[in-house]
Design a protein around this motif. Structure first.
Motif, PDB file in Angstrom:
ATOM      1  N   UNK A   1       9.374 -10.655  -4.321  1.00 46.76           N
ATOM      2  CA  UNK A   1       8.430 -11.370  -5.181  1.00 46.76           C
ATOM      3  C   UNK A   1       6.986 -11.087  -4.763  1.00 46.76           C
ATOM      4  N   UNK A   2       6.748 -11.046  -3.441  1.00 41.34           N
ATOM      5  CA  UNK A   2       5.397 -10.732  -2.970  1.00 41.34           C
ATOM      6  C   UNK A   2       4.974  -9.354  -3.472  1.00 41.34           C
ATOM      7  N   UNK A   3       5.878  -8.361  -3.366  1.00 38.97           N
ATOM      8  CA  UNK A   3       5.544  -7.007  -3.812  1.00 38.97           C
ATOM      9  C   UNK A   3       5.262  -6.983  -5.310  1.00 38.97           C
ATOM     10  N   UNK A   4       6.098  -7.659  -6.091  1.00 40.19           N
ATOM     11  CA  UNK A   4       5.896  -7.677  -7.541  1.00 40.19           C
ATOM     12  C   UNK A   4       4.602  -8.390  -7.913  1.00 40.19           C
ATOM     13  N   UNK A   5       4.305  -9.501  -7.219  1.00 36.85           N
ATOM     14  CA  UNK A   5       3.065 -10.225  -7.503  1.00 36.85           C
ATOM     15  C   UNK A   5       1.825  -9.389  -7.183  1.00 36.85           C
ATOM     16  N   UNK A   6       1.996  -8.387  -6.340  1.00 38.94           N
ATOM     17  CA  UNK A   6       0.869  -7.539  -5.960  1.00 38.94           C
ATOM     18  C   UNK A   6       0.950  -6.140  -6.572  1.00 38.94           C
ATOM     19  N   UNK A   7       1.679  -6.019  -7.694  1.00 39.01           N
ATOM     20  CA  UNK A   7       1.591  -4.807  -8.506  1.00 39.01           C
ATOM     21  C   UNK A   7       2.682  -3.789  -8.316  1.00 39.01           C
ATOM     22  N   UNK A   8       3.757  -4.085  -7.591  1.00 35.86           N
ATOM     23  CA  UNK A   8       4.864  -3.149  -7.424  1.00 35.86           C
ATOM     24  C   UNK A   8       5.973  -3.528  -8.408  1.00 35.86           C
ATOM     25  N   UNK A   9       6.397  -2.587  -9.229  1.00 37.93           N
ATOM     26  CA  UNK A   9       7.403  -2.868 -10.245  1.00 37.93           C
ATOM     27  C   UNK A   9       8.732  -3.244  -9.603  1.00 37.93           C
ATOM     28  N   UNK A  10       9.360  -4.288 -10.135  1.00 41.20           N
ATOM     29  CA  UNK A  10      10.644  -4.718  -9.616  1.00 41.20           C
ATOM     30  C   UNK A  10      11.731  -3.674  -9.783  1.00 41.20           C
ATOM     31  N   UNK A  11      11.560  -2.761 -10.746  1.00 41.32           N
ATOM     32  CA  UNK A  11      12.554  -1.713 -10.968  1.00 41.32           C
ATOM     33  C   UNK A  11      12.605  -0.712  -9.812  1.00 41.32           C
ATOM     34  N   UNK A  12      11.586  -0.740  -8.942  1.00 41.95           N
ATOM     35  CA  UNK A  12      11.536   0.183  -7.809  1.00 41.95           C
ATOM     36  C   UNK A  12      12.107  -0.445  -6.543  1.00 41.95           C
TER      37      UNK A  12
ATOM     38  N   UNK B   1       0.828  -1.213   0.000  1.00 40.10           N
ATOM     39  CA  UNK B   1       0.000   0.000   0.000  1.00 40.10           C
ATOM     40  C   UNK B   1       0.857   1.254   0.000  1.00 40.10           C
ATOM     41  N   UNK B   2       1.945   1.275   0.794  1.00 40.46           N
ATOM     42  CA  UNK B   2       2.852   2.426   0.817  1.00 40.46           C
ATOM     43  C   UNK B   2       3.495   2.626  -0.552  1.00 40.46           C
ATOM     44  N   UNK B   3       3.936   1.524  -1.176  1.00 43.39           N
ATOM     45  CA  UNK B   3       4.584   1.623  -2.481  1.00 43.39           C
ATOM     46  C   UNK B   3       3.629   2.187  -3.537  1.00 43.39           C
ATOM     47  N   UNK B   4       2.373   1.766  -3.505  1.00 45.65           N
ATOM     48  CA  UNK B   4       1.403   2.263  -4.490  1.00 45.65           C
ATOM     49  C   UNK B   4       1.008   3.709  -4.213  1.00 45.65           C
ATOM     50  N   UNK B   5       1.024   4.099  -2.935  1.00 51.86           N
ATOM     51  CA  UNK B   5       0.665   5.477  -2.590  1.00 51.86           C
ATOM     52  C   UNK B   5       1.779   6.464  -2.926  1.00 51.86           C
ATOM     53  N   UNK B   6       3.008   5.959  -3.045  1.00 50.60           N
ATOM     54  CA  UNK B   6       4.163   6.815  -3.348  1.00 50.60           C
ATOM     55  C   UNK B   6       4.857   6.290  -4.611  1.00 50.60           C
ATOM     56  N   UNK B   7       4.268   6.500  -5.770  1.00 52.14           N
ATOM     57  CA  UNK B   7       4.786   5.890  -7.005  1.00 52.14           C
ATOM     58  C   UNK B   7       6.156   6.402  -7.435  1.00 52.14           C
ATOM     59  N   UNK B   8       6.597   7.551  -6.873  1.00 53.22           N
ATOM     60  CA  UNK B   8       7.896   8.087  -7.256  1.00 53.22           C
ATOM     61  C   UNK B   8       9.027   7.601  -6.350  1.00 53.22           C
ATOM     62  N   UNK B   9       8.700   6.846  -5.320  1.00 55.76           N
ATOM     63  CA  UNK B   9       9.717   6.357  -4.389  1.00 55.76           C
ATOM     64  C   UNK B   9      10.254   4.998  -4.838  1.00 55.76           C
TER      65      UNK B   9
END
Length: 332
Positions: free
Chosen positions: A288-299, A250-258
């Motif tokens: 892997x959990x973060x990527x599977x739930x929509x957070x780009x691995x590049x971040x 949720x934090x990663x999606x709320x702060x897309x520039x971080x």
């Protein structure tokens, strides 16, 4: 106490099944038999993280030289873990000394033995350990076993070693069984093998919670998010960490520039090289959990420290639990 390399620590509810073989020779009254391969087997259950109950079977059949034997051995032991490298055990050992050679006048005997022993296990390299266990008991009985154990993965072990058993035969003689053995162990159940949290359907929006770091040192432009914790020698998060993982996403999606730094850590058990690899696998599973739930691995910036950055003393079980973690930092 073993049909395979002995366990010195375990997880409540865990089972271990052992299958193997050994080739004992027998010796008594100056006479010898020849070796013969026998079935070995065992089953253990962890009553708690400290106590376990085991049953083991050993064939005692040998071939004709001066004489031959046709007996067997049954062990039931209660074991208590002293830590990663040692456990004590006590129990009952029923040893059937049976013979198939009436010419020598040997009499079949059955010894019901009360015994007390110690099992040890020490890492030699990644996935390779030296083990030894021994016990003394009534009926002039002593036994020991030593060898090498190879860990295939968290659930499977291979072992090879040498076993010796000495017990009373009659008023004047003991009988000795000794020989090489091989075995395979499979562990299942318990809570050590909890799977990584499965992808969760999109939840109701969760307000991001960014915590102030309690123990990890603050880094300029890096803001502490959370620490994900793990069981001993396990690279998948504890089931209780699910909410923390959801909050991280949720934090990663709320702060897309971080971007986010994931730093893996372990306690001080096992070798430094093994712990470095374990901390790497922990980081990769959280990523892997973060990527599977929509957070780009590049971040995600992955790093791992092994046992080198503890936040608590490894002299206590609680301290070790605090050190088994992946720290998450947000970089703005």
């Amino acid at each position: 106490m073993a049909s395979a390399a002995p366990q010195t620590e375990w997880q409540q509810g865990e089972w271990q099944l052992d299958l193997g073989a050994w080739a004992p020779k027998a010796k008594t009254a100056g006479l010898d038999s020849s070796s013969k391969w026998n079935f070995n087997g065992g089953l253990g259950y962890a009553l708690s993280d400290k106590w376990a109950l085991r049953y083991d079977y050993h064939g005692l059949k040998t071939k004709m030289d001066d004489f031959k034997t046709t007996g067997n051995e049954h062990e039931v032991n209660l074991a208590y873990s002293l830590g990663k490298n040692a456990a004590v055990f006590a129990g009952w050992n029923r040893i059937g000394n049976k013979f198939d050679n009436s010419l020598k006048g040997f009499k079949d005997t059955t010894n019901n033995v009360a015994q007390l022993g110690l099992a040890t296990k020490f890492d030699l390299a990644k996935n390779l350990a030296f083990y030894a266990d021994g016990a003394v008991g009534t009926k002039k009985t002593s036994l020991w076993e030593a060898g090498l154990a190879y860990t295939i993965n968290n659930d499977w072990d291979l072992n090879a070693g040498y076993r010796y058993l000495d017990t009373k035969l009659d008023e004047d003689n003991n009988i000795k069984y000794r020989g090489f053995l091989v075995g395979l162990s499979y562990r299942f159940g318990g809570h050590k093998a909890a799977p990584a949290p499965a992808p969760i359907p999109a939840p109701e929006p969760v307000a991001p919670v960014v915590e102030t770091p309690a123990v990890p040192q603050h880094v300029y432009n890096d803001y502490y998010v959370d620490s994900i914790h793990f069981a001993s020698d396990v690279d998948t998060p504890l089931a209780s960490e699910s909410q923390k993982l959801q909050n991280f996403v949720a934090v990663a999606k709320a702060h897309p520039d971080s971007t986010f730094k994931l730093i893996g850590n372990t306690d001080s058990d096992a070798s430094q090289a093994y712990n470095e690899d374990l901390s790497k696998r922990r980081v990769e599973n959280v990523a892997k959990y973060a990527e599977d739930n929509g957070v780009s691995g590049s971040r995600l910036n992955l790093n791992y420290k092994g046992e080198n950055t503890p936040v608590a003393s490894n002299a206590t079980e609680q301290g070790k639990a605090d050190n088994r973690r992946v720290d998450i930092w947000e970089h703005k």
